[in-house]
Design an enzyme around this catalytic site. Structure first.
Site, PDB file in Angstrom:
ATOM      1  N   CYS A 102      31.705  53.650  34.868  1.00  0.00           N
ATOM      2  CA  CYS A 102      32.422  53.908  33.612  1.00  0.00           C
ATOM      3  C   CYS A 102      31.674  54.887  32.714  1.00  0.00           C
ATOM      4  O   CYS A 102      32.257  55.433  31.777  1.00  0.00           O
ATOM      5  CB  CYS A 102      32.678  52.601  32.875  1.00  0.00           C
ATOM      6  SG  CYS A 102      33.531  51.389  33.881  1.00  0.00           S
ATOM      7  N   HIS A 161      33.801  53.626  25.485  1.00  0.00           N
ATOM      8  CA  HIS A 161      34.469  53.266  26.738  1.00  0.00           C
ATOM      9  C   HIS A 161      35.427  52.106  26.469  1.00  0.00           C
ATOM     10  O   HIS A 161      35.061  51.116  25.824  1.00  0.00           O
ATOM     11  CB  HIS A 161      33.419  52.870  27.784  1.00  0.00           C
ATOM     12  CG  HIS A 161      34.017  52.234  28.998  1.00  0.00           C
ATOM     13  ND1 HIS A 161      35.117  52.766  29.649  1.00  0.00           N
ATOM     14  CD2 HIS A 161      33.681  51.103  29.679  1.00  0.00           C
ATOM     15  CE1 HIS A 161      35.422  51.992  30.668  1.00  0.00           C
ATOM     16  NE2 HIS A 161      34.582  50.970  30.710  1.00  0.00           N
ATOM     17  N   ASN A 205      41.398  49.288  31.497  1.00  0.00           N
ATOM     18  CA  ASN A 205      40.106  49.937  31.742  1.00  0.00           C
ATOM     19  C   ASN A 205      40.253  50.899  32.926  1.00  0.00           C
ATOM     20  O   ASN A 205      40.489  50.468  34.047  1.00  0.00           O
ATOM     21  CB  ASN A 205      39.062  48.855  32.039  1.00  0.00           C
ATOM     22  CG  ASN A 205      37.691  49.423  32.336  1.00  0.00           C
ATOM     23  OD1 ASN A 205      37.522  50.630  32.449  1.00  0.00           O
ATOM     24  ND2 ASN A 205      36.715  48.544  32.470  1.00  0.00           N
TER      25      ASN A 205
HETATM   26  N1  ACO Z   1      44.737  34.759  32.847  1.00  0.00           N
HETATM   27  C1  ACO Z   1      44.588  33.470  32.571  1.00  0.00           C
HETATM   28  N2  ACO Z   1      43.410  32.812  32.697  1.00  0.00           N
HETATM   29  C2  ACO Z   1      42.361  33.511  33.122  1.00  0.00           C
HETATM   30  C3  ACO Z   1      42.456  34.874  33.445  1.00  0.00           C
HETATM   31  C4  ACO Z   1      43.697  35.510  33.302  1.00  0.00           C
HETATM   32  N3  ACO Z   1      43.888  36.812  33.571  1.00  0.00           N
HETATM   33  N4  ACO Z   1      41.244  35.295  33.846  1.00  0.00           N
HETATM   34  C5  ACO Z   1      40.408  34.253  33.789  1.00  0.00           C
HETATM   35  N5  ACO Z   1      41.099  33.157  33.357  1.00  0.00           N
HETATM   36  C6  ACO Z   1      40.598  31.814  33.172  1.00  0.00           C
HETATM   37  C7  ACO Z   1      39.495  31.470  34.150  1.00  0.00           C
HETATM   38  O1  ACO Z   1      40.049  31.050  35.371  1.00  0.00           O
HETATM   39  C8  ACO Z   1      38.782  30.381  33.407  1.00  0.00           C
HETATM   40  O2  ACO Z   1      39.500  29.195  33.564  1.00  0.00           O
HETATM   41  P1  ACO Z   1      38.722  27.806  33.844  1.00  0.00           P
HETATM   42  O3  ACO Z   1      37.860  27.589  32.622  1.00  0.00           O
HETATM   43  O4  ACO Z   1      39.828  26.833  34.008  1.00  0.00           O
HETATM   44  O5  ACO Z   1      37.915  28.053  35.082  1.00  0.00           O
HETATM   45  C9  ACO Z   1      38.917  30.807  31.958  1.00  0.00           C
HETATM   46  O6  ACO Z   1      39.999  31.739  31.890  1.00  0.00           O
HETATM   47  C10 ACO Z   1      37.688  31.461  31.408  1.00  0.00           C
HETATM   48  O7  ACO Z   1      37.226  32.442  32.352  1.00  0.00           O
HETATM   49  P2  ACO Z   1      36.078  33.446  32.000  1.00  0.00           P
HETATM   50  O8  ACO Z   1      35.859  34.391  33.140  1.00  0.00           O
HETATM   51  O9  ACO Z   1      34.909  32.649  31.505  1.00  0.00           O
HETATM   52  O10 ACO Z   1      36.743  34.220  30.793  1.00  0.00           O
HETATM   53  P3  ACO Z   1      36.056  34.992  29.608  1.00  0.00           P
HETATM   54  O11 ACO Z   1      36.354  34.313  28.344  1.00  0.00           O
HETATM   55  O12 ACO Z   1      34.648  35.355  29.907  1.00  0.00           O
HETATM   56  O13 ACO Z   1      36.905  36.343  29.620  1.00  0.00           O
HETATM   57  C11 ACO Z   1      36.635  38.605  30.313  1.00  0.00           C
HETATM   58  C12 ACO Z   1      36.886  37.183  30.768  1.00  0.00           C
HETATM   59  C13 ACO Z   1      37.816  39.060  29.493  1.00  0.00           C
HETATM   60  C14 ACO Z   1      36.528  39.502  31.545  1.00  0.00           C
HETATM   61  C15 ACO Z   1      35.326  38.620  29.481  1.00  0.00           C
HETATM   62  O14 ACO Z   1      34.278  38.025  30.198  1.00  0.00           O
HETATM   63  C16 ACO Z   1      34.906  39.971  29.091  1.00  0.00           C
HETATM   64  O15 ACO Z   1      35.472  40.547  28.184  1.00  0.00           O
HETATM   65  N6  ACO Z   1      33.879  40.523  29.728  1.00  0.00           N
HETATM   66  C17 ACO Z   1      33.461  41.878  29.506  1.00  0.00           C
HETATM   67  C18 ACO Z   1      33.568  42.569  30.771  1.00  0.00           C
HETATM   68  C19 ACO Z   1      34.547  43.689  30.780  1.00  0.00           C
HETATM   69  O16 ACO Z   1      35.182  44.027  29.823  1.00  0.00           O
HETATM   70  N7  ACO Z   1      34.605  44.316  31.937  1.00  0.00           N
HETATM   71  C20 ACO Z   1      35.422  45.416  32.124  1.00  0.00           C
HETATM   72  C21 ACO Z   1      35.114  46.070  33.421  1.00  0.00           C
HETATM   73  S1  ACO Z   1      33.492  46.491  33.689  1.00  0.00           S
HETATM   74  C22 ACO Z   1      33.183  47.920  32.946  1.00  0.00           C
HETATM   75  O17 ACO Z   1      34.011  48.556  32.385  1.00  0.00           O
HETATM   76  C23 ACO Z   1      31.841  48.456  32.972  1.00  0.00           C
END
Ligand code: ACO
Length: 321
Positions: A112, A247, A277
């Site tokens: 990215c 980004h 993204n």
């Molecule tokens: N819809 C519904 N539920 C979901 C989804 C979805 N799309 N995705 C995950 N869940 C659920 C999981 O299964 C989990 O359920 P559980 O507790 O019953 O097991 C729950 O939501 C929480 O999951 P987490 O993975 O802990 O969710 P989190 O709150 O961390 O959010 C996210 C995930 C949005 C990816 C967050 O971690 C984040 O913003 N991370 C930053 C990473 C990022 O933005 N990456 C982009 C790509 S990398 C890059 O660009 C360099």
């Protein structure tokens, strides 16, 4: 640092898929409410029959027209992608073939952060007198790399391409790139098995893996570091910047930066709502949109900041001309 951007263009798939359509048409166990509140994403462009090179060629043709130049005027093409249509030849060579260019053509893979790595390389080539007109083409087809049964990743990404033409100028005031090596936190495993009869460990092809919470922590820390370093090196302060082009990975990461910098929301433009993204494509797409809708004007200062798999990161300050 003697460069400026003289033309921009984007290339998008025909098909735009909303969060609701992920549920209603693809049967994904998610909801618009979950995706919107956790990421800010409302929809993304996804390839049907387009190749990555198709998107890149469209973006390139538009950028060349915007710059008022022909392919023959280019003396370097730098591609930025996590995966071209082939392991080899590169995206840059595939684009050169489409536009009938015969200049040097090579890819960088900074994930990215790739656009900033390409800007840095273009700046070095122009300053060294090795090139005068460079095309940077960022293109990603993330839909080909995510597991469409994994709601934790497939909802986050989109496809697209964005190109810029770079020539000699004075717009780039500062650039810094770095890495905090951690190859486990986000990865796209490659199919390295081949048919080597003596290879012991054959790695199967795989889908995007991401530890979202770790990425979040890396991202906010890297953005903070780049902002601090950029200001320390230029003597500028947060109020001197007209726009922060970050980004577009997650609106919550950008919100965190807004809170830290204590600057008005409209200094932090976003387009993640429509695109998701798109890796290295997000910042040049934002640039393209803001130049063409008149938000970016000569004399304004822009802070570009990105982070990506690797982990790579970088920041750049431009005074638009
Ligand atoms: N819809 C519904 N539920 C979901 C989804 C979805 N799309 N995705 C995950 N869940 C659920 C999981 O299964 C989990 O359920 P559980 O507790 O019953 O097991 C729950 O939501 C929480 O999951 P987490 O993975 O802990 O969710 P989190 O709150 O961390 O959010 C996210 C995930 C949005 C990816 C967050 O971690 C984040 O913003 N991370 C930053 C990473 C990022 O933005 N990456 C982009 C790509 S990398 C890059 O660009 C360099």
């Amino acid at each position: 640092m003697s460069i400026k951007i003289t033309g921009t263009g984007i290339g998008l798939p025909k098909r735009h898929v909303t969060n609701d359509e992920l549920v209603s048409q693809f049967g994904l166990d998610t909801s618009d409410e979950w995706i919107t509140t956790r990421t800010g994403i409302k929809g993304r462009y996804i390839c049907e029959d387009e190749t990555l090179t198709d998107l890149a060629a469209t973006a390139t043709t538009n950028a060349l027209a915007d710059a008022g130049i022909a392919a023959a005027d280019l003396d370097y093409i730098i591609g930025s992608t996590v995966a071209a249509d082939a392991h080899s030849p590169s995206l840059a060579c595939a684009v050169a073939e489409r536009i009938d260019a015969t200049c040097a053509a090579v890819d960088v893979n900074g994930a990215c952060t790739g656009f900033l790595y390409a800007i840095d390389a273009a700046s070095a080539l122009i300053e060294a007198g090795r090139a005068s007109t460079i095309l940077i083409i960022c293109a990603e087809k993330m839909s080909a790399h995510v597991d469409w049964t994994d709601r934790r990743t497939c909802v986050l990404f989109g496809d697209g391409a964005a190109a810029v033409v770079v020539t000699r100028g004075n717009a780039l005031k500062y650039i810094h790139l770095g890495s905090r090596p951690d190859t486990q936190v986000i990865s796209i495993p490659n199919d390295m098995a081949g048919n080597n009869p003596i290879a012991r460990d054959q790695v199967p092809a795989g889908f995007v893996y991401m530890d979202g919470q770790k990425v979040f922590k890396y991202a906010v820390s890297m953005i903070q570091q780049e902002i601090n370093d950029g200001f320390a090196n230029t003597g500028l302060g947060s109020e001197d910047i007209d726009y922060y082009l970050f980004h577009q990975a997650n609106l919550r990461i950008i919100d965190y930066a807004i809170t830290r910098l204590k600057q008005p929301h409209d200094k932090f433009p976003t387009n993640i709502e429509r695109y998701g993204n798109v890796s290295s494509v997000t910042i040049p797409t934002l640039l393209h949109e803001m130049i063409h809708d008149g938000r970016i004007q000569p004399g304004q200062k822009l802070f570009l900041c990105a982070f990506g798999a690797g982990m790579t990161y970088g920041g750049a300050i431009m005074e638009w001309e």
